[in-house]
Write a protein that holds these residues in place. Structure first.
Motif, PDB file in Angstrom:
ATOM      1  N   GLY A 396       8.170  12.758   1.602  1.00 36.12           N
ATOM      2  CA  GLY A 396       8.605  13.606   0.495  1.00 36.12           C
ATOM      3  C   GLY A 396       7.950  13.162  -0.792  1.00 36.12           C
ATOM      4  N   SER A 397       8.767  12.776  -1.768  1.00 36.96           N
ATOM      5  CA  SER A 397       8.196  12.346  -3.045  1.00 36.96           C
ATOM      6  C   SER A 397       8.129  10.819  -3.161  1.00 36.96           C
ATOM      7  N   GLN A 398       8.443  10.114  -2.054  1.00 36.39           N
ATOM      8  CA  GLN A 398       8.355   8.648  -2.101  1.00 36.39           C
ATOM      9  C   GLN A 398       7.097   8.177  -1.374  1.00 36.39           C
ATOM     10  N   PHE A 399       6.607   7.010  -1.799  1.00 38.57           N
ATOM     11  CA  PHE A 399       5.563   6.367  -1.002  1.00 38.57           C
ATOM     12  C   PHE A 399       5.721   4.861  -1.065  1.00 38.57           C
ATOM     13  N   GLU A 400       5.294   4.221   0.048  1.00 32.45           N
ATOM     14  CA  GLU A 400       5.388   2.766   0.123  1.00 32.45           C
ATOM     15  C   GLU A 400       4.169   2.205   0.822  1.00 32.45           C
ATOM     16  N   VAL A 401       3.764   1.014   0.374  1.00 35.27           N
ATOM     17  CA  VAL A 401       2.668   0.314   1.050  1.00 35.27           C
ATOM     18  C   VAL A 401       3.230  -0.268   2.347  1.00 35.27           C
ATOM     19  N   ILE A 402       2.636   0.086   3.491  1.00 34.27           N
ATOM     20  CA  ILE A 402       3.119  -0.464   4.758  1.00 34.27           C
ATOM     21  C   ILE A 402       2.121  -1.477   5.351  1.00 34.27           C
ATOM     22  N   ARG A 403       0.953  -1.606   4.760  1.00 35.51           N
ATOM     23  CA  ARG A 403       0.095  -2.778   5.005  1.00 35.51           C
ATOM     24  C   ARG A 403      -0.592  -3.055   3.685  1.00 35.51           C
ATOM     25  N   LYS A 404      -0.417  -4.257   3.179  1.00 34.17           N
ATOM     26  CA  LYS A 404      -0.995  -4.494   1.863  1.00 34.17           C
ATOM     27  C   LYS A 404      -2.414  -5.027   1.989  1.00 34.17           C
ATOM     28  N   ARG A 405      -3.146  -4.858   0.895  1.00 35.71           N
ATOM     29  CA  ARG A 405      -4.524  -5.327   0.871  1.00 35.71           C
ATOM     30  C   ARG A 405      -4.512  -6.843   0.691  1.00 35.71           C
ATOM     31  N   PRO A 406      -5.104  -7.602   1.650  1.00 38.32           N
ATOM     32  CA  PRO A 406      -5.151  -9.044   1.440  1.00 38.32           C
ATOM     33  C   PRO A 406      -6.097  -9.382   0.287  1.00 38.32           C
ATOM     34  N   THR A 407      -5.890 -10.534  -0.316  1.00 34.62           N
ATOM     35  CA  THR A 407      -6.857 -10.986  -1.325  1.00 34.62           C
ATOM     36  C   THR A 407      -7.970 -11.736  -0.606  1.00 34.62           C
ATOM     37  N   VAL A 408      -9.050 -11.965  -1.301  1.00 34.88           N
ATOM     38  CA  VAL A 408     -10.129 -12.755  -0.703  1.00 34.88           C
ATOM     39  C   VAL A 408      -9.619 -14.173  -0.416  1.00 34.88           C
ATOM     40  N   GLU A 409      -8.724 -14.683  -1.269  1.00 35.84           N
ATOM     41  CA  GLU A 409      -8.130 -16.013  -1.016  1.00 35.84           C
ATOM     42  C   GLU A 409      -7.396 -16.010   0.334  1.00 35.84           C
TER      43      GLU A 409
END
Ligand SMILES: *Cc1c(COP(=O)(O)O)cnc(C)c1O
Length: 421
Positions: A396-409
């Motif tokens: 609907g009008s919600q969104f969520e990150v379900i896999r986050k972007r790793p950092t290079v670290e």
């Protein structure tokens, strides 16, 4: 209805502007529509109403636990091909008795994990695998429920690399050896024969190969029962194709597929198992990307975008077509320009498309690659030390990150310089 469509001059995922997702999460990222996932699952499952059936979603198509949990709520089971995928399915709340375990190279450790969890069935692909499973089950003092994946030798599948049911493919037990395999399995103390399994290929656009495979398996089931085996389930795998927007194939709608399966299996007296992957997730996701540079070559124009083959491998691996659109709706008087759309990776294969007609684009503009919900994020890698592309789920009008972007670290943390330096 399409859940990735234009509203007020820009493209939305359900009720969320893709521009807003790009601004919040950054690009590239995958964006999935919950409504599309649910609709595809229901259309597929509903076409088998009235018969004894398990829909075991093929986890490898899109294995994010957020997606698996959404499907679990609708009643889906899972088809897994590794111990890792099994752990994903269980973590997402898919009950073990709805999990089937496929794959040509299961290890003893993976078998142990699956037996401990009490999964529904192992789809066994060779006699050596059968003997290992029998000995692992003996160590644990349990019986392993099995079907043999048999190879019906039919030609199907949209590309050589996704055709699996021909006799020269590595998959399954050869048709001529099937009865002998069942006889060997029946003699093993810790194996319980439950069913028969096939999976003939992927992106199949025609019912004929399915019909052929189902009829052949029907005959095999009769022979196996005559030989005294108690065959209760018939797993017909996945493979139903989807439209990718280039009109090259028009796959049969799921209800026609369902009607055909019901008709051909009506007298078989088996529980049916299905392993759809692409059909559920393919058109439920897009890859959202940004134009980095527009480069004018001698005789062609390149759109260099921030997504690359490590994020979406299908064009490089299978010559796959993905429909591409600008996020900003083109004005009514626009003229198409022919672009090669390429990623930043140092490989000529990092080309999403050549000579595609698109509205004029400039650096900073957003674009989407459609039909990227299956074999997209699940095939992504960190080649060129590009962090794994994040995944975003919209409802609907919600969104969520379900896999986050790793950092290079995060990436470098898993590596070490050897102690002798
Ligand atoms: C990949 C695979 C599937 C799913 O195939 P789709 O074409 O995505 O439906 C199902 N079963 C097995 C054994 C597979 O390897």
């Amino acid at each position: 209805m399409r859940h990735f469509d234009f509203k007020d001059g820009e493209m939305f995922a359900e009720d969320v502007a893709l521009r807003e997702i790009a601004e919040t999460i950054g690009t590239p990222c995958y964006v999935y529509s919950t409504a599309t996932f649910e609709r595809h699952y229901k259309v597929f499952a509903d076409s088998f109403k009235g018969i004894d059936a398990l829909v075991a979603y093929s986890v490898k198509a899109n294995s994010n636990i957020g997606i698996l949990a959404s499907l679990a709520k609708l009643g889906a089971g899972a088809d897994v091909v590794s111990g890792g995928e099994l752990q994903r399915a269980l973590t997402a709340g898919i009950p073990a008795d709805k999990v089937v375990f496929s794959g040509v190279g299961k290890t003893a450790d993976e078998m142990r994990i699956a037996l401990t969890a009490s999964i529904r069935i192992f789809n066994v692909e060779s006699l050596p695998e059968l003997y290992v499973l029998n000995s692992v089950a003996a160590e644990m003092d349990v019986k392993a429920p099995i079907a043999f994946r048999v190879n019906p030798d039919v030609t199907a599948g949209g590309h050589e690399k996704i055709s699996t049911g021909k006799k020269e493919n590595k998959f399954g037990i050869a048709w001529s050896q099937a009865e002998r395999a069942y006889a060997e399995a029946a003699a093993l103390e810790n194996i319980e024969i439950v069913g028969v399994d096939v999976h003939i290929g992927s992106q199949i656009d025609d019912l004929a190969p399915f019909e052929k495979a189902i009829s052949k398996v029907g005959e095999l089931i009769s022979r196996l029962r005559t030989n005294g085996h108690n065959i209760r389930s018939f797993d017909i795998g996945g493979g139903l194709g989807i439209p990718y927007g280039d009109n090259s194939i028009t796959p049969p709608p799921p209800d026609q597929y369902g009607a055909m399966v019901k008709r051909l299996t009506a007298d078989m007296d088996v529980e049916m198992i299905f392993e759809p992957g692409r059909m559920i997730s393919g058109n439920a996701g897009i890859l959202l990307s940004k134009v980095l540079y527009v480069k004018e070559g001698e005789d062609r124009k390149f759109l260099i975008i921030d997504a690359a083959m490590n994020d979406l491998l299908r064009p490089a691996l299978y010559d796959a077509y993905h429909e591409i659109e600008a996020v900003k709706a083109p004005g009514s008087d626009y003229e198409d320009i022919s672009y090669d759309v390429v990623g930043p990776i140092c490989e000529s294969g990092d080309t999403f498309t050549k000579s595609r007609e698109l509205p004029e684009m400039k650096a900073g503009d957003l674009l989407v690659m459609h039909s990227a919900g299956a074999y997209g994020a699940s095939q992504s890698s960190q080649y060129n030390t590009r962090p794994l592309v994040p995944e975003v789920l919209v409802k609907g009008s919600q969104f969520e990150v379900i896999r986050k972007r790793p950092t290079v670290e995060d990436i470098l943390k898993t590596e070490t310089v050897p102690s002798w330096l």
